[in-house]
Motif scaffolding. Sequence first.
Motif, PDB file in Angstrom:
ATOM      1  N   LEU A  15     -17.560 -19.634  37.760  1.00 25.28           N
ATOM      2  CA  LEU A  15     -18.557 -18.983  38.604  1.00 25.28           C
ATOM      3  C   LEU A  15     -19.083 -17.709  37.949  1.00 25.28           C
ATOM      4  CD1 LEU A  15     -17.026 -19.416  42.179  1.00 25.28           C
ATOM      5  CD2 LEU A  15     -18.645 -20.899  40.974  1.00 25.28           C
ATOM      6  N   ALA A  16     -18.203 -16.959  37.281  1.00 28.30           N
ATOM      7  CA  ALA A  16     -18.645 -15.768  36.560  1.00 28.30           C
ATOM      8  C   ALA A  16     -19.606 -16.147  35.444  1.00 28.30           C
ATOM      9  CB  ALA A  16     -17.444 -15.008  36.001  1.00 28.30           C
ATOM     10  N   ALA A  17     -19.323 -17.254  34.756  1.00 32.72           N
ATOM     11  CA  ALA A  17     -20.227 -17.731  33.711  1.00 32.72           C
ATOM     12  C   ALA A  17     -21.575 -18.124  34.313  1.00 32.72           C
ATOM     13  CB  ALA A  17     -19.602 -18.915  32.973  1.00 32.72           C
ATOM     14  N   ALA A  58     -12.264  -9.030  42.043  1.00 32.58           N
ATOM     15  CA  ALA A  58     -13.611  -9.454  42.426  1.00 32.58           C
ATOM     16  C   ALA A  58     -14.413  -9.888  41.204  1.00 32.58           C
ATOM     17  CB  ALA A  58     -14.329  -8.327  43.156  1.00 32.58           C
ATOM     18  N   LEU A  59     -15.408 -10.705  41.445  1.00 33.87           N
ATOM     19  CA  LEU A  59     -16.343 -11.123  40.408  1.00 33.87           C
ATOM     20  C   LEU A  59     -17.582 -10.230  40.460  1.00 33.87           C
ATOM     21  CD1 LEU A  59     -16.081 -15.008  40.764  1.00 33.87           C
ATOM     22  CD2 LEU A  59     -14.868 -13.504  39.179  1.00 33.87           C
ATOM     23  N   ALA A  78      -9.806 -18.324  47.832  1.00 37.12           N
ATOM     24  CA  ALA A  78     -10.567 -19.577  47.751  1.00 37.12           C
ATOM     25  C   ALA A  78     -11.862 -19.472  48.555  1.00 37.12           C
ATOM     26  CB  ALA A  78      -9.721 -20.740  48.253  1.00 37.12           C
ATOM     27  N   ALA A  79     -11.766 -18.881  49.750  1.00 39.85           N
ATOM     28  CA  ALA A  79     -12.957 -18.696  50.586  1.00 39.85           C
ATOM     29  C   ALA A  79     -13.942 -17.736  49.921  1.00 39.85           C
ATOM     30  CB  ALA A  79     -12.550 -18.174  51.961  1.00 39.85           C
ATOM     31  N   TYR A  80     -13.413 -16.729  49.246  1.00 36.88           N
ATOM     32  CA  TYR A  80     -14.268 -15.781  48.521  1.00 36.88           C
ATOM     33  C   TYR A  80     -15.056 -16.495  47.424  1.00 36.88           C
ATOM     34  CZ  TYR A  80     -15.403 -12.224  44.992  1.00 36.88           C
ATOM     35  OH  TYR A  80     -16.052 -11.442  44.068  1.00 36.88           O
ATOM     36  N   LEU A  81     -14.397 -17.363  46.671  1.00 38.20           N
ATOM     37  CA  LEU A  81     -15.097 -18.095  45.605  1.00 38.20           C
ATOM     38  C   LEU A  81     -16.194 -18.981  46.178  1.00 38.20           C
ATOM     39  CD1 LEU A  81     -12.152 -19.176  43.242  1.00 38.20           C
ATOM     40  CD2 LEU A  81     -13.738 -17.263  42.954  1.00 38.20           C
ATOM     41  N   GLU A  82     -15.902 -19.618  47.307  1.00 35.59           N
ATOM     42  CA  GLU A  82     -16.896 -20.484  47.951  1.00 35.59           C
ATOM     43  C   GLU A  82     -18.105 -19.654  48.400  1.00 35.59           C
ATOM     44  OE1 GLU A  82     -16.025 -24.556  50.324  1.00 35.59           O
ATOM     45  OE2 GLU A  82     -15.283 -22.737  51.271  1.00 35.59           O
ATOM     46  N   LEU A  87     -23.663 -17.324  47.771  1.00 36.34           N
ATOM     47  CA  LEU A  87     -24.476 -16.111  47.699  1.00 36.34           C
ATOM     48  C   LEU A  87     -25.445 -16.157  46.529  1.00 36.34           C
ATOM     49  CD1 LEU A  87     -25.135 -13.206  48.653  1.00 36.34           C
ATOM     50  CD2 LEU A  87     -23.288 -12.415  47.144  1.00 36.34           C
ATOM     51  N   PHE A  88     -24.961 -16.577  45.376  1.00 35.93           N
ATOM     52  CA  PHE A  88     -25.796 -16.578  44.176  1.00 35.93           C
ATOM     53  C   PHE A  88     -26.427 -17.943  43.896  1.00 35.93           C
ATOM     54  CE2 PHE A  88     -22.867 -12.979  43.551  1.00 35.93           C
ATOM     55  CZ  PHE A  88     -23.815 -11.977  43.444  1.00 35.93           C
TER      56      PHE A  88
END
Length: 352
Positions: A15-17, A58-59, A78-82, A87-88
Motif C-alpha cells: 500500500l505504501a508503494a 502509520a503509513l 488490519a482495519a487501518y490498512l483497509e 482513502l487513497f
Amino acid sequence: MDRNVLVIGAGQAGLAAGYQLGKKGIPFLIVEGNSRVGDVWRRRYDGLTLFTTRQFSALPGMQLPGNRDGYADRDEFAAYLEAYARLFELPVKLESEVTRLARSTNGFEAMLSTGDIITATDVIIATGAFQVPIVPAISAEFGYEVLQLTTAIFRNCDQLPDGPVLVVGDGASGRDIAMESRKRQSVLLSCGKPRRLLPERILGKSIWWWLNLAGALEAPANSFRGRLVRKADAFPDRGLQKEILQKSGVKLMSRLVEAEADIVKFSDGRQAQIRTVIWAVGYRDHTEWVDIEGAVDTNSGFLHAEGVSPVKGLYFVGRPWQRNRASTLIMGAGSDAAEIINKLALNHKYNH
C-alpha cells in the motif's frame, strides 16, 4: 513504451508503494491473494499487538487513530490498512495470488490463481518478511502423539489439547504465544541465544521515540551504528521480561537439542514430556513462484541491494533491513517505498 507497474501484496509495504506510485502518476495495480486488505494480519494469532506504538505504525498520509503511545492490535491495524486503501483509492485486485512471475518481451508476466495473466513493465514484490514459518529438522523426531503448530497456525489457547506445551523460540511472538498458552496448559519456553530487551518507556517516552531521536532506526544497515543495532536485535519488553514470564507460570528452558516421540531434551541436560510443540523460530521467504533467473538465491531468498533486484525492472519494499532497522518495521514502509519509486522512475527515464 507505456509503463505499468505491478505491486504484489496489499500489506503495509504494498500500500505504501501504491501511495508513492500514485503521487508520481505512474499507472499501477496491486494484487493480493486474500479476500480483504489486511487479512494477512487478521490471520495471525489472536493476541498479537504491533511491535511499535501507534505513533510509529502509520503509513504516509494517514495517521493510525488512537492513543499514539499505545500498541494497536492485529484487527485494528488490519482495519487501518483497509481504510488506507479506500482513502487513497488504491487499485487492489483481491483473491488474486501470483502463482508464477516470469520475464516477458516487454517486462514481466504474472500468472494469477484466478487463471488471469497480467503483464507489467516493472514489478514491486511487497509480500513481506513473515511468509513461511521455519520448522526445524528436529520436528521429524517427534512422534504422532505430539501436536505440532507454527506461528501461522496458532490462534489461541483453545486449540491446545490437554498436556504440556513447548514453545520453541523466545522472540516477541514466542513470548506472546507462551503467555496465551499458559491460560489453559502448562508451558515450557525454549530460549536460544541471550536476548536483550529494551524498556518500553524511558522518562515517560516510548523507547521508539528515543531510538528515532538517536537516529538508530535510520542508520544504514552497513554503517557502524547500523551493524551494532542489527547485532543487538533488541525489542521492547512490553511486559514480557523473563521474570514476568516465570511469575506467570511459564517455565524457561535452554535450547532444544533432541526429541524422541513426546520426550524433549535441552542443551543443559534437562528433559520433559510434552503434548504440543509450537514453532516460533522465524520465517523464510516463499520464493518458488518467482521463475526468473538471478532473482532468487536458494539459500538466502530474494536477492536485492536496498530493494533493487539485479533483475532489471524488479524491486522490493518491506524486506528486513532493506535500508535500515526501520525497514523491518511498519514505520519504514513509507520511506522505503518512496526511495524505491524514485529509483524506478529514474531507471525508466534513462532506459526509455
